[in-house]
Scaffold this motif. Structure first.
Motif, short mmCIF file in Angstrom:
data_model
loop_
_atom_site.label_atom_id
_atom_site.label_comp_id
_atom_site.label_asym_id
_atom_site.label_seq_id
_atom_site.Cartn_x
_atom_site.Cartn_y
_atom_site.Cartn_z
N ARG A 89 0.83 -1.22 0.00
CA ARG A 89 0.00 0.00 0.00
C ARG A 89 0.86 1.26 0.00
NH1 ARG A 89 -5.27 -0.73 1.26
NH2 ARG A 89 -5.40 1.26 2.35
N ASP A 148 0.66 4.31 -2.89
CA ASP A 148 0.19 5.58 -2.34
C ASP A 148 -1.20 5.44 -1.72
OD1 ASP A 148 0.43 8.34 -1.71
OD2 ASP A 148 -0.84 8.85 -3.41
N LEU A 149 -1.47 4.25 -1.17
CA LEU A 149 -2.72 4.09 -0.42
C LEU A 149 -2.43 4.36 1.06
CD1 LEU A 149 -4.08 0.91 -2.23
CD2 LEU A 149 -4.67 3.28 -2.66
N ARG A 179 1.01 7.53 -8.91
CA ARG A 179 -0.42 7.20 -8.94
C ARG A 179 -1.15 8.14 -9.88
NH1 ARG A 179 -4.76 9.12 -6.15
NH2 ARG A 179 -3.48 10.33 -4.72
N LEU A 180 -0.81 9.42 -9.79
CA LEU A 180 -1.48 10.39 -10.68
C LEU A 180 -1.11 10.12 -12.13
CD1 LEU A 180 -1.08 13.63 -8.54
CD2 LEU A 180 -3.09 12.17 -8.79
N ARG A 194 -0.94 7.26 -13.27
CA ARG A 194 -1.58 5.96 -13.53
C ARG A 194 -0.58 4.85 -13.84
NH1 ARG A 194 -5.89 9.93 -15.62
NH2 ARG A 194 -7.35 9.70 -13.93
N TYR A 227 -0.12 2.32 -11.68
CA TYR A 227 -0.43 1.12 -10.91
C TYR A 227 -1.68 0.40 -11.40
CZ TYR A 227 2.41 3.63 -7.50
OH TYR A 227 3.39 4.31 -6.87
N ILE A 275 -4.00 -2.56 -9.58
CA ILE A 275 -4.09 -3.23 -8.28
C ILE A 275 -5.07 -4.38 -8.35
CG2 ILE A 275 -4.69 -2.93 -5.84
CD1 ILE A 275 -3.67 -0.22 -5.87
N LEU A 303 -13.63 0.02 -16.68
CA LEU A 303 -13.67 1.12 -15.69
C LEU A 303 -12.43 2.02 -15.68
CD1 LEU A 303 -15.13 2.46 -13.21
CD2 LEU A 303 -13.87 0.84 -11.82
N PRO A 304 -11.22 1.45 -15.52
CA PRO A 304 -10.06 2.36 -15.48
C PRO A 304 -9.90 3.14 -16.78
CG PRO A 304 -9.38 0.05 -15.36
CD PRO A 304 -10.85 0.05 -15.25
N GLU A 338 -12.21 4.10 -18.74
CA GLU A 338 -13.24 5.13 -18.73
C GLU A 338 -12.76 6.32 -17.91
OE1 GLU A 338 -16.90 2.70 -18.30
OE2 GLU A 338 -17.51 4.43 -17.12
N ILE A 339 -12.17 6.00 -16.75
CA ILE A 339 -11.71 7.08 -15.87
C ILE A 339 -10.56 7.85 -16.53
CG2 ILE A 339 -10.45 7.45 -13.71
CD1 ILE A 339 -12.40 5.55 -12.44
N MET A 340 -9.79 7.13 -17.32
CA MET A 340 -8.68 7.80 -17.98
C MET A 340 -9.09 8.46 -19.29
SD MET A 340 -6.01 4.92 -16.87
CE MET A 340 -6.04 4.49 -15.13
N ARG A 377 -9.04 -6.37 -15.48
CA ARG A 377 -9.25 -4.96 -15.22
C ARG A 377 -7.92 -4.26 -14.89
NH1 ARG A 377 -12.85 -3.83 -10.17
NH2 ARG A 377 -11.03 -4.83 -9.28
#
Ligand SMILES: Nc1ncnc2c1ncn2[C@@H]1O[C@H](COP(=O)(O)OP(=O)(O)OP(=O)(O)O)[C@@H](O)[C@H]1O
Ligand SMILES: [Mg+2]
Lengths: 274, 265, 277
Positions: B54, B58-59, B78-79, B81, B83, B85, B104-105, B107-109, B152
């Motif tokens: 973690r 960066d969790l 992390r910013l 992208r 990683y 997980i 999903l990822p 889409e977010i990107m 994913r």
């Protein structure tokens, strides 16, 4: 309030703190806001010059209540008695029918969906009919309305509780060759207790509201609902609001009584509740 | 391997403040991991494996020391992208179909829909779920769900894969099959991602990793690093080779040493 | 080979019939009891009208033959209540939704206010209805506005609580996942928190649906209201001696409105929350 709410909103560490008891840190924000809300209400009414027929100030409500507390509490007690008796009858019948539903599943298949649908029905509409059948000034008609209102949610919840034991738990009972009666007493009934109390909490508030509103349709002069309706009708809002204050007090008392009964009945859950 | 380290731990400690006082999860951990390396983390429960992972992702933030990822802070990585997980539970979003979960990822990107869809379907085929794109997660078995979670994580080609006991909930047979699948996915990726793989299984660690990092508990420390020089590609027979057995034994001994140490303390 | 969801209700037509049959059986039993009680105890039409006469009354014209059929008039009144309840429901729902989002973003606000949102449920809110109606009437607001306000008020509490609970229900791991993608706050909300909260929202909306209808009806009780189920029930009760059947019909229509409203929410839930088996 309810256990699921806590489980989802409070982290394990926090719930341990809750278990130790409410600390001053938990208490002050709500107390502060209470004071704030009441204060704002008071100031708003005074300075915005909200007409009294719309909303009296808290101080005026309290003043009106203190002018004749005995009278207000007496008529409150009339309505409260109807609520408690009606709730007791409705909830008992609900438990009884739920038990019958477990015994005869066909009955459950027919009755439970209807009871769920009944939660969408404005039961309060039965009030005038009950008045006609049982006498509109008779407490019986209000008790009957409250009983019908509380019957359905209790039936649905308790039935769900009675059938909540898992297949494994039932299998265990089977392995002991326990007769149905024992399975009911030792497994189903205790499993249904949290469901019953969940329903009773809802019913406690429901029945006080129900008893007041049933009186809106007509009732004896010395009852809270009739008093609120007539006072509001002649724009004596302070009087009406002071009666609502009384309704709140009785409603809260009923709710707290259920919570206390719940703690007494389920010692193994104590500490997990607020 | 002379490439500069992609992940670097420099005397990193992590102290949790919990109800019962501070808990030192990691103490003075220094470790460097090369790009494209497959690292297995193993150690008794509570020794800080998840914490270490973690910290990379960066969790969590270290209490002292520094973590560098591709020469950046973990937050920057992390910013950017960097990683992917995978958790022990699949953590699929139940309201999305399997394909939309894999998307999903992307889409977010902000990738375009057509590309997302194509990429998701090809990954699902890769993990053997080609026919299940339109199913909802609850319609899949545990192993299938975990395969979807891996798809994913791979979907946006992250340079670092963080996997926390991803096969922990699976049966032995499914597990061994998934290990082989994971290795073939990993080795076929164009730049090989760096994998940090937390596990409780010694054979799993040895079968997958380039290096096995053995950790000791209370406080969490790196006890030993066992290099695994088994040839790749690793196949079913690898598990039956003498080299495999001796490495398993070596890791097991290292783990036992952590216990002895604990008894002495 | 898909694995069927555990405890999923069977969708086959055979099971549908098997599920409907007991329900029909119970309804039939109740109707038989109704007629049986009339025969057994020799109840008059005044006490308990026969089912036949109730149906007959549906089709009698109102206003001495000049008005529409009674059932048409009643349904029109039911529709009036339904409309107002729906309006209040939408307003209260949006308000509750907004408040829940606000509470989620500003926990300080929640810690202070939430106990009251919860505590207010123990308060007979419905009892305030006559005052809202009278007060609004005094200010010259149209009668539907007061009814809508009561319905909105009753909707907003359960929705706030349910929605907030839902927004908080995202698991820590799924939040970590979003974090690892460096998602924006808007993406957290739109792709994670909102969808996880939908089942909670609908549970609340179902409670609110019946509350809104009850609120609208109760707000029709103070003298002065001219249309709606509440008025219809009061009228029918007043003329019970001359035409008892009308009261039973009015109650039936009240039930119908409640069930339709509830059904609408359930339908919306089925259309939106598709992933739940
Ligand atoms: N959020 C937290 N707050 C307080 N203590 C924590 C927290 N997370 C982990 N710890 C503590 O840190 C230590 C290491 O935890 P960690 O989860 O990293 O162990 P682990 O090696 O992954 O264990 P396991 O194999 O059981 O998953 C444990 O003692 C644990 O109690
Ligand atoms: Mg762990």
């Amino acid at each position: 309030m309810s256990a699921p709410l806590q489980a989802t909103t409070v982290a394990p560490q926090a719930s341990r703190a809750v278990r130790k008891g409410l600390s001053a840190r938990d208490l002050w924000p709500p107390l502060l806001t209470f004071a704030l809300v009441i204060g704002l209400w008071e100031l708003a009414v005074r300075f915005l010059q909200i007409p009294i027929y719309l909303l009296p100030a808290p101080s005026q409500i309290l003043e009106t209540f203190l002018a004749r507390p005995a009278f207000l509490l007496r008529i409150g007690l009339v309505t409260f008695t109807n609520a408690v008796v009606g709730c007791a009858i409705g909830a008992s019948l609900g438990c009884l029918v739920a038990a019958l539903c477990v015994r005869w599943r066909v009955v459950a298949d027919g009755l439970v969906p209807l009871a769920v649908a009944a939660s969408a029905v404005p039961i309060i509409a039965l009030s005038p009919l009950m008045g006609i059948w049982l006498g509109s000034v008779s407490p019986l008609s209000k008790i009957a309305v409250v009983a019908v209102m509380t019957f359905f949610p209790t039936l649905v919840s308790v039935y769900r509780g009675l059938v909540s034991p898992t297949a494994d738990a039932l299998m265990l009972m089977r392995s002991y060759a326990a007769p149905q009666r024992v399975v009911f007493a030792k497994l189903r009934a205790p499993a249904a207790l949290p469901f019953l109390f969940g329903a009773l909490r809802v019913c406690a508030t429901l029945s006080m509201i129900g008893a007041v509103v049933a009186e809106f349709f007509g009732g004896p002069q010395n009852a809270l609902g009739v008093y609120i309706k007539t006072q509001a009708g002649i724009l004596r809002t302070r009087e009406a609001w002071s009666a609502i204050l009384v309704a709140c007090l009785f409603g809260l008392a009923f709710y707290l009584a259920v919570v206390l009964a719940e703690r007494a009945a389920m010692p193994w859950k104590r500490g997990r509740q607020q | 391997m002379n490439t500069p380290p992609i992940i670097e731990f420099d005397r990193v400690s992590k102290v949790y403040q919990s109800g019962g006082g501070p808990v030192t999860a990691l103490l003075d951990v220094s470790l460097s991991i090369a790009a494209g390396e497959f690292i297995a983390l193993i150690g008794p429960s509570g020794c800080g494996k998840s914490t270490l992972m973690r910290l990379i992702g960066d969790l969590e933030q270290p209490s002292s020391g520094t973590v560098r990822v591709k020469g950046k802070t973990p937050e920057q990585a992390r910013l950017d992208r960097d990683y992917g997980i995978v958790f022990q539970a699949p953590v699929l979003y139940e309201w999305r179909t399997v394909r939309r979960n894999v998307e999903l990822p992307l889409e977010i990107m902000g990738r375009p829909p057509a590309e997302r869809r194509e990429r998701a379907m090809s990954l699902l085929r890769l993990v053997g779920l080609g026919d299940f794109g339109d199913a909802y997660p609850h319609q899949l078995s545990g192993g299938m769900q975990q395969r979807a979670a891996i798809a994913r994580a791979l979907s946006f080609e992250p340079s670092i894969l963080l996997m926390d006991e991803p096969f922990g909930a699976l049966d032995e047979i499914t597990r061994e099959r998934m290990q082989t699948e994971l290795l073939s996915l990993w080795s076929s990726a164009a730049p090989r991602p760096t994998v940090i793989f937390v596990t409780h299984s010694i054979p799993e660690a040895v079968f997958l990793a380039d290096r096995v990092v053995v950790m000791s508990p209370r406080p969490g420390r790196v006890q030993r690093i066992v290099p695994i020089d088994l040839p790749r590609p690793r196949v079913f027979e690898t598990r039956e080779s003498p080299g495999f057995f001796s490495l398993v034994t070596e890791v097991r001994e290292a783990l036992r040493a952590t216990e002895n140490e604990r008894v002495e303390v | 080979m898909t694995y069927p969801a555990q405890g999923a209700p069977g969708g086959a037509p055979g099971t549908l019939a098997r599920r409907a049959l007991p329900i029909i059986g119970v309804i039939a039993t109740l109707l038989l009891l109704w007629e049986g009680a009339r025969l057994l105890f020799g109840l008059s039409e005044q006490r308990l009208p026969s089912l036949g006469s109730i149906i007959e009354t549906m089709f009698t014209p109102t206003r001495g033959g000049a008005g529409p059929l009674l059932i048409v008039q009643m349904l029109a009144n039911g529709w009036a209540t339904f409309r107002v309840a729906l309006g209040g429901f939408v307003i209260g729902g949006l308000l509750g939704f907004g408040l829940a989002v606000l509470f989620m973003r500003l926990p300080v606000l929640e810690r202070g206010l939430m106990p009251y949102v919860i505590g207010s449920q123990t308060v007979p809110i419905l009892a305030i209805a006559p005052m809202v109606v009278v007060g609004f009437g005094r200010m010259g607001a149209p009668p539907w506005l007061a009814k809508m306000v009561v319905a909105a008020y009753l909707t907003f509490f359960p929705v706030t609580i349910g929605m907030l609970r839902g927004l908080r229900s995202a698991s820590p791991q799924s939040l970590d996942l979003m974090r690892s993608y460096a998602a924006t706050p808007f993406q957290y909300f739109w792709k994670l928190r909102l969808p996880v909260s939908l089942p909670y929202l609908f549970t609340a909306l179902k409670i609110a649906a019946s509350a809104a209808v009850i609120g609208a009806i109760v707000a029709e009780l103070p003298s002065g209201a001219r249309e709606g189920i509440g008025v219809m029930i009061l009228n029918a009760a007043q003329y019970y001696n001359s035409r008892p059947q009308a009261l039973y019909l009015a109650i039936l229509v009240a039930g119908l409105v409640g069930v339709c409203f509830y059904g609408l929410v359930v339908l919306a839930e089925h259309l939106i929350v598709k992933w739940r088996a």
